[in-house]
Design an enzyme around this catalytic site. Structure first.
Site, PDB file in Angstrom:
ATOM      1  N   CYS A  45      31.767 -34.368   1.159  1.00  0.00           N
ATOM      2  CA  CYS A  45      30.703 -33.372   0.991  1.00  0.00           C
ATOM      3  C   CYS A  45      31.254 -31.965   1.139  1.00  0.00           C
ATOM      4  CB  CYS A  45      29.547 -33.632   1.956  1.00  0.00           C
ATOM      5  SG  CYS A  45      28.036 -32.748   1.505  1.00  0.00           S
ATOM      6  N   GLN A 110      43.788 -37.531  -0.824  1.00  0.00           N
ATOM      7  CA  GLN A 110      43.187 -38.579   0.002  1.00  0.00           C
ATOM      8  C   GLN A 110      42.742 -39.787  -0.816  1.00  0.00           C
ATOM      9  OE1 GLN A 110      39.928 -36.835   2.195  1.00  0.00           O
ATOM     10  NE2 GLN A 110      41.174 -35.092   2.863  1.00  0.00           N
ATOM     11  N   HIS A 132      38.914 -36.655 -11.148  1.00  0.00           N
ATOM     12  CA  HIS A 132      40.281 -36.356 -11.565  1.00  0.00           C
ATOM     13  C   HIS A 132      41.024 -37.681 -11.606  1.00  0.00           C
ATOM     14  CE1 HIS A 132      44.011 -34.405 -12.184  1.00  0.00           C
ATOM     15  NE2 HIS A 132      44.430 -34.406 -10.948  1.00  0.00           N
ATOM     16  N   GLU A 221      47.570 -26.435 -15.106  1.00  0.00           N
ATOM     17  CA  GLU A 221      47.614 -25.794 -13.786  1.00  0.00           C
ATOM     18  C   GLU A 221      49.016 -25.340 -13.409  1.00  0.00           C
ATOM     19  OE1 GLU A 221      45.695 -28.876 -11.607  1.00  0.00           O
ATOM     20  OE2 GLU A 221      47.525 -29.918 -11.043  1.00  0.00           O
TER      21      GLU A 221
END
Lengths: 493, 470
Positions: A45, A110, A132, A221
Site C-alpha cells: 500500500c 521484493q 512490471h 530507464e
C-alpha cells in the site's frame, strides 16, 4: 530460476517482443464486469497500491489490502494509508486465500519473496497481477499452472493515477497476459476490467507482453530516462561553473530546465520541444544532437544488447546477492556531485529563458529520445512500446529532478532503474569528454540568441524541420498523444 | 505625510471591447473606498493596476497554494484522500515562513488568529482547509503587512457571518492606524471606515455619495426555462439519501461526529454552519468523493453505499457545484467544454457529445446569457460569469438531486437573485435540493428544511420552513 526470455526459441522471443497493439476503446465496452463481485486483494500500500485501490473501489469493485504482519502490528505507513481510507486490511494468511485477484504492487526487488509467500496461499484458479514483468521475465519466477498471470501497468506515478481518475480521465496504461499462465483464458477480460477500474481505458491502452514490457522498460530507464538525464545534468552544471556562470543560477537552470524543456514533449513531441527554440538555436541544437547521436549510439546499443541477453539482470542480481554493494557505492557518489550539493539560486528564470539559455539540454533530449527509440525498434520492440518507454516517460522523470535533483530521481525510480542509470552514466561521461571540451556558455548558461540577428539558411531549416517531424517517434507519438487529450499546461517555476 | 494617488487617462481593451476610456481617478488621503459596479466593468483590472503602480498590497479574489515542490497539480477531492506523505505545509509552517520572508512577528497576530477561529487549524495541512478557511488565511497574510494602501478584491467571498464581522473590525482598526482601504465589492456590509464610493461607468471612474448609488447589474430579463429541465426525473425510492451516525476521522482528528440526516425525494434543504464546521466534508459523502464513505451507514438513491456502485453511478444523479470544484477546474476548458463536461461528470473533459446533448448545451447557454462566451476559456471570464457557467454545467443533465455548495459566491445581488429564482423553478419540476449559503438574503425561496452544523455535529434541524427569507 532461469531467465524466462532465454528459455524461449527465437521465434517465440520475437513473437512476444513484437506484441504492441493500441487498443480500440470499443474493447472496453464491458467495463469492470469481469471483476464485478470478485474479491480483489492488493499486496502493498505505497503510492501505486493505495491510489490504484482507491480507483478500483470507486469503480464499484471489492478491494482489500494484504500486508505483512509486522506492517500491521507496527502500524507502518502502508497500514495507515489503507485504514485511514476505510479499507479492509489483513495479513497474507487472512486475505490471500479469499482472493479472486491478487494484485502485487510491492517494489520489484521484493517480488520473489512476496510471490513465494503469497502463491501457496492463493486459491485454485485465481489471478495474479503484476505492474512490471522483471520477476517473471528476468528472474524466471514460475507461477502455479492453475493461476492466471496478468499485468496492468499505468505509465504514471500513483498520485497522477488518482488525480486523473477523479477528473474523469485516466493515465496511459499497458496491459498484458503471460502466455504460460492463462489456463482459463480469462486473462484478457480481467486485465481489461482492471484497466477500466483505474480509468486507464480513457487515456489510451497498449496491449503488450511481459517480455516486451521488461525489455523496453529496462532500456528506456537506463538510457534516456534516467541515465542520460543524470549525465546531461552533471556535465551541464560542471561546464557552467567552469566557465564562470554563477553556481546558484547554473544549479537552478539545470534542476528546473530539464523539467520545463521536457514538458514540451508532452504536447508536441521532439519537434514541439525544438520549436520552442529560435531558428538559429534550433539549428544549433540539431547539429549538436546529431553529433551526440553518433557518439552515444554504441553505448545505447550495448545497453540494449545486455538487456536482451540477460547479462544486465544477471550482474544486477549478483549485486543484490552482495548486499547492493555497487548500488550503494554509486548512490553515495551521486550524492557528492557539485550539482547535487549546490542549491538552486533565488533567481527568477522565465519559461522561455530555460529554452534560450539551455540549448544543450534540448540537444541531449532529442539525441537521447531518438536513440533510445531507434535502438529499441532495431532490437524487435514495436514503435508503440518504444514510444512509451522513451519519449512519454521523459517528462515524468524530469519532474523528479525538479523536485530534489538526481538524488530524488534515484530515490523515486526502482532500484533496477537506478542501477542501470549509474552503469550508463559511468560509461557515458568519458565518452562525451571531447564533445564537452568544445561546449561553451552560448549553449548552456547564456542566451544563445544574444548578438545574433536571427537569420538562418532557409533550406537548411526546412530540411531540419522535415527530419525532426518525420522521425518515427514523432509519427507514432502523434497517434498515441491524440488518445491522451487532457494535457496540463506547461509549468513555469 | 500621506500623498494623494493620481491615475491619469487609462485605457484598456479586452477581446476587442473597450473597458476603460481615459479613466482618471484621484484618491485623497483619508479616503477609504468601495469600488463597486457591474461585473466586467474593469474593477479587478483597476485594482491590479493600482497595486502594480503604487506601493500597495492587493488581495486577489482567488487564492492559491502550492505543495512542497511548488507544484499546483491538485484535484478537489484530494482533501479527503489520505496518504502518509506530507504534500503541503501546515498552516503554522506557512505562517512562520511568511513571517520570516516579510520580517513580521507571528505574535502580533495571535489574537486575530483567535478571532477568526484559526488557532485549532494551525497544525492542519493547507490541502485540508476548506475554501472559507483558505480565504481567511489569504486575508490574514495581507492585513498582517499593514500596507499604506490595501486593495481587497471581493473580501467577503466564502466568509461566514462571524468572520465577516472580524474582518470588518480589523479593517477599521487598520484604517485608524493609517492604512488606506479600497474594497472591490458590491456587498453592503462594509467596514464603518468606508467613506467613499466609486464605480466604472462607460469606461470612466465615477464617484458617488452613497453606496446605494453604485450601479448593479441590471435585473436580467426572465427567459423561459429550457424544456428539457421541466422533465421530472424518475426516482423509485422514498429517500434521496440517509446518513446514520456518520463519523469521519483524520488520524486523531474527528471532523464529523455522529451525523444523522435523511432527505426525502423532493425536499429542499438549506445546509448551514461556520467555516470549517464540516459542510463540504458532509457533502462529499453524498456525491461519492469521500473514501471513508465505504463502511459507513450511508444509503444513496435507495442503495447501500459500497454495494458495488461506482462513483460515476452516483455522480450521474447529482448536479454539483462548490467553491473547491471551481478552484480546481480545468484551466484549459472553454465555456462550451465546461457545460459539456457536465454530461460526464468530468472536470473539463468528455468523450463524444451527442446531437441531443449539443442542443441542450446551446439552450442552456442561451438561458444563462453565455452564448457569446462559448469559445472563451472559462478562467478568462469575470468570476460571476464563471460561476454561471459552472451552474449551467451542474444542471445540464437534468439531475434528480442538486447539491449547490455556495453557488452564489462571486455573484452580485441581482445575479444571485436571478440564479436562485432559477433554482426555485427547477425545484417545481421534482428536483431535490441541498443548498449551502451563508446569507438568508441570498437563498432560494422554496427552501423548506434546514440543517445546521457546528464543530462536526448537527446543531439543529428544522422541518416545514414557511419562509426562509423572513
Amino acid at each position: 530460476m532461469a531467465n524466462y526470455f532465454n528459455t524461449l526459441p527465437i521465434r517465440e522471443q520475437l513473437n512476444q517482443l513484437g506484441i504492441a497493439e493500441f487498443m480500440d476503446s470499443a474493447e472496453f465496452a464491458d467495463g469492470v464486469e469481469a471483476l464485478k463481485g470478485k474479491k480483489i486483494v492488493i499486496v502493498g500500500c505505497g503510492a501505486q497500491g493505495l491510489n490504484q485501490g482507491l480507483n478500483l473501489r470507486d469503480s464499484g469493485l471489492d478491494v482489500s489490502y494484504a500486508l505483512r504482519k509486522e506492517a500491521i502490528e507496527q502500524k507502518r505507513d502502508s497500514w495507515k494509508n489503507a485504514t485511514d481510507n476505510n479499507f479492509n486490511v489483513g495479513t497474507y494468511e487472512e486475505l490471500i486465500p479469499t482472493a479472486d485477484l491478487v494484485i502485487n504492487l510491492t517494489p520489484d526487488k521484493q517480488h520473489t519473496s512476496v510471490i513465494n509467500a503469497v502463491m501457496p496461499l492463493m486459491k485454485q484458479g485465481a489471478t495474479l497481477s503484476y505492474s512490471h514483468g522483471f520477476n517473471i521475465v528476468e528472474e524466471g519466477m514460475q507461477i502455479r499452472p492453475d493461476i492466471t498471470v496478468i499485468m496492468v501497468a499505468p505509465k504514471c506515478p500513483g498520485s497522477e493515477v488518482r488525480a486523473e481518475y477523479l477528473r474523469g480521465f485516466g493515465v496511459p496504461t499497458l496491459i498484458a497476459v503471460h502466455p504460460e499462465n492463462d489456463p482459463q483464458e480469462k486473462g484478457w477480460p480481467e486485465a481489461k476490467a482492471y484497466c477500466v477500474g483505474t480509468g486507464g481505458h480513457r487515456a489510451g491502452v497498449l496491449k503488450s507482453s511481459f517480455v516486451a514490457e521488461v525489455k523496453s522498460d529496462l532500456m528506456g530507464e537506463q538510457t534516456i530516462l534516467c541515465g542520460l538525464l543524470q549525465t546531461g545534468s552533471i556535465l551541464s552544471f560542471d561546464k557552467m561553473v567552469e566557465k564562470g556562470i554563477d553556481p546558484g543560477y547554473a544549479s537552478k537552470l539545470v534542476q528546473y530546465g530539464v523539467e520545463v524543456i521536457t514538458e514540451a514533449l508532452k504536447h508536441g513531441g521532439v519537434s514541439g520541444m525544438m520549436d520552442r527554440l529560435s531558428n538559429p538555436a534550433k539549428v544549433k541544437a540539431f547539429e549538436l544532437s546529431e553529433e551526440l547521436k553518433d557518439i552515444m549510439r554504441p553505448l545505447f546499443q550495448k545497453h540494449q544488447d545486455d538487456i536482451m541477453s540477460g547479462h544486465f539482470s544477471k550482474t544486477m542480481m549478483e549485486d543484490w546477492a552482495n548486499g547492493d554493494a555497487n548500488l550503494l557505492k554509486w548512490r553515495a557518489e551521486t550524492g557528492e556531485t557539485a550539482f547535487e550539493k549546490t542549491p538552486a539560486g533565488d533567481v527568477k528564470i522565465d519559461e522561455q529563458e530555460y529554452f534560450d539559455n539551455y540549448v544543450l539540454m534540448s540537444a541531449f533530449i532529442r539525441a537521447g529520445v531518438e536513440l533510445a527509440f531507434e535502438t529499441m525498434v532495431q532490437a524487435g520492440i514495436k514503435p508503440e512500446s518504444a514510444y512509451y518507454e522513451s519519449l512519454h516517460e521523459t517528462p515524468l522523470i524530469a519532474n523528479t529532478i525538479a523536485r530534489k535533483k538526481l538524488f530524488e530521481m534515484n530515490r523515486v525510480i526502482s532500484d533496477t532503474a537506478e542501477y542501470g542509470c549509474y552503469l550508463f552514466d559511468q560509461a557515458c561521461k568519458p565518452l562525451l569528454a571531447d564533445f564537452m571540451k568544445k561546449i561553451d556558455t552560448d549553449v548552456v548558461g547564456k542566451n544563445y540568441n544574444e548578438g545574433k540577428d536571427g537569420s538562418v539558411d532557409n533550406i537548411k531549416l526546412v530540411q531540419i524541420n522535415e527530419k525532426l517531424r518525420n522521425h518515427e517517434v514523432e509519427v507514432v507519438g502523434r497517434k498515441l498523444r491524440k488518445a491522451m487529450t487532457a494535457m496540463k499546461a506547461i509549468k513555469t517555476v | 505625510m500621506p500623498k494623494s494617488i493620481h491615475i491619469d487617462r487609462l485605457n484598456l481593451a479586452y477581446a476587442g471591447k473597450s473597458i476603460w476610456k481615459d479613466l482618471s481617478w484621484t484618491i485623497y488621503p483619508n479616503e477609504h473606498y468601495v469600488l463597486g459596479g457591474k461585473s466586467g466593468s474593469g474593477k479587478t483590472s483597476l485594482g491590479k493596476y493600482l497595486a502594480a503602480h503604487h506601493d500597495a498590497v492587493y488581495i486577489a479574489n482567488w487564492y492559491q497554494f502550492t505543495n512542497l515542490e511548488g507544484d499546483r497539480n491538485f484535484y478537489y477531492q484530494q482533501r479527503y484522500n489520505r496518504h502518509q506523505g506530507k504534500d503541503t505545509l501546515t498552516v503554522r509552517a506557512e505562517l512562520t515562513h511568511y513571517a520570516q520572508k516579510e520580517g513580521l512577528d507571528i505574535r502580533d497576530i495571535q489574537h486575530k488568529l483567535q478571532a477568526f477561529g484559526y488557532e485549532e487549524m494551525l497544525d492542519s495541512q493547507l490541502i485540508e482547509l476548506s475554501s472559507g478557511e483558505h480565504k481567511k488565511l489569504q486575508l490574514i497574510k495581507g492585513l498582517w503587512l499593514k500596507p499604506t494602501l490595501l486593495i481587497i478584491d471581493e473580501p467577503y467571498t466564502g466568509l461566514d457571518k462571524q468572520s465577516r464581522k472580524v474582518l470588518n473590525e480589523w479593517l477599521d482598526e487598520l484604517a485608524t492606524e493609517g492604512v488606506q482601504l479600497i474594497l472591490i465589492t458590491n456587498d453592503e456590509q462594509v467596514p464603518n471606515s468606508i467613506n467613499s464610493y466609486a464605480h466604472i461607468v462607460e469606461g470612466k471612474l465615477v464617484r458617488e455619495e452613497t453606496q446605494d448609488a453604485l450601479i448593479q447589474d441590471a435585473v436580467r430579463q426572465q427567459k423561459n426555462i429550457p424544456e428539457f429541465l421541466k422533465v421530472i426525473p424518475h426516482t423509485d425510492h422514498e429517500y434521496m439519501f440517509q446518513l446514520k451516525d456518520v463519523h469521519i476521522k483524520y488520524g486523531e482528528k474527528e471532523v464529523l461526529k455522529g451525523i444523522d440526516w435523511e432527505v426525502k425525494v423532493g425536499e429542499r434543504w438549506l445546509l448551514q454552519g461556520a467555516n470549517g464546521s464540516g459542510k463540504s466534508t458532509l457533502l462529499s459523502l453524498i456525491n461519492g468523493d469521500h473514501p471513508q464513505s465505504y463502511g459507513l451507514d450511508i444509503t444513496l438513491f435507495g442503495k447501500k453505499r459500497g454495494s458495488g456502485e461506482s462513483i460515476w453511478d452516483i455522480k450521474e444523479k447529482i448536479g454539483m457545484i462548490s467553491p473547491e470544484m471551481h478552484w480546481y477546474f480545468d484551466q484549459q476548458a472553454t465555456v462550451w467544454h465546461t457545460l459539456a463536461s457536465g454530461f460526464y461528470d468530468s472536470i473539463g473533459w468528455f468523450i463524444d457529445v451527442k446531437f441531443q446533448e449539443k442542443k441542450q448545451i446551446e439552450e442552456l447557454m442561451n438561458f444563462f446569457d453565455l452564448t457569446e462566451y462559448k469559445d472563451q476559456l472559462l478562467h478568462s471570464l469575470p468570476l460571476g460569469k464563471q460561476r454561471l457557467a459552472l451552474l449551467a454545467r451542474s444542471i445540464i443533465k437534468n439531475p434528480p438531486l442538486l447539491v449547490l455548495d455556495e453557488p452564489c459566491q462571486g455573484l452580485d445581488y441581482n445575479q444571485a437573485r436571478y440564479f436562485n429564482d432559477v433554482v426555485d423553478e427547477l425545484c417545481q419540476y421534482g428536483k431535490t435540493l441541498i443548498y449551502v449559503g451563508h446569507y438568508e438574503s441570498q437563498l432560494p425561496k422554496g427552501i423548506d428544511h434546514k440543517i445546521e452544523l457546528a464543530h462536526g455535529q448537527v446543531k439543529a434541524i428544522e422541518h416545514n420552513i414557511e419562509n426562509v427569507l423572513k
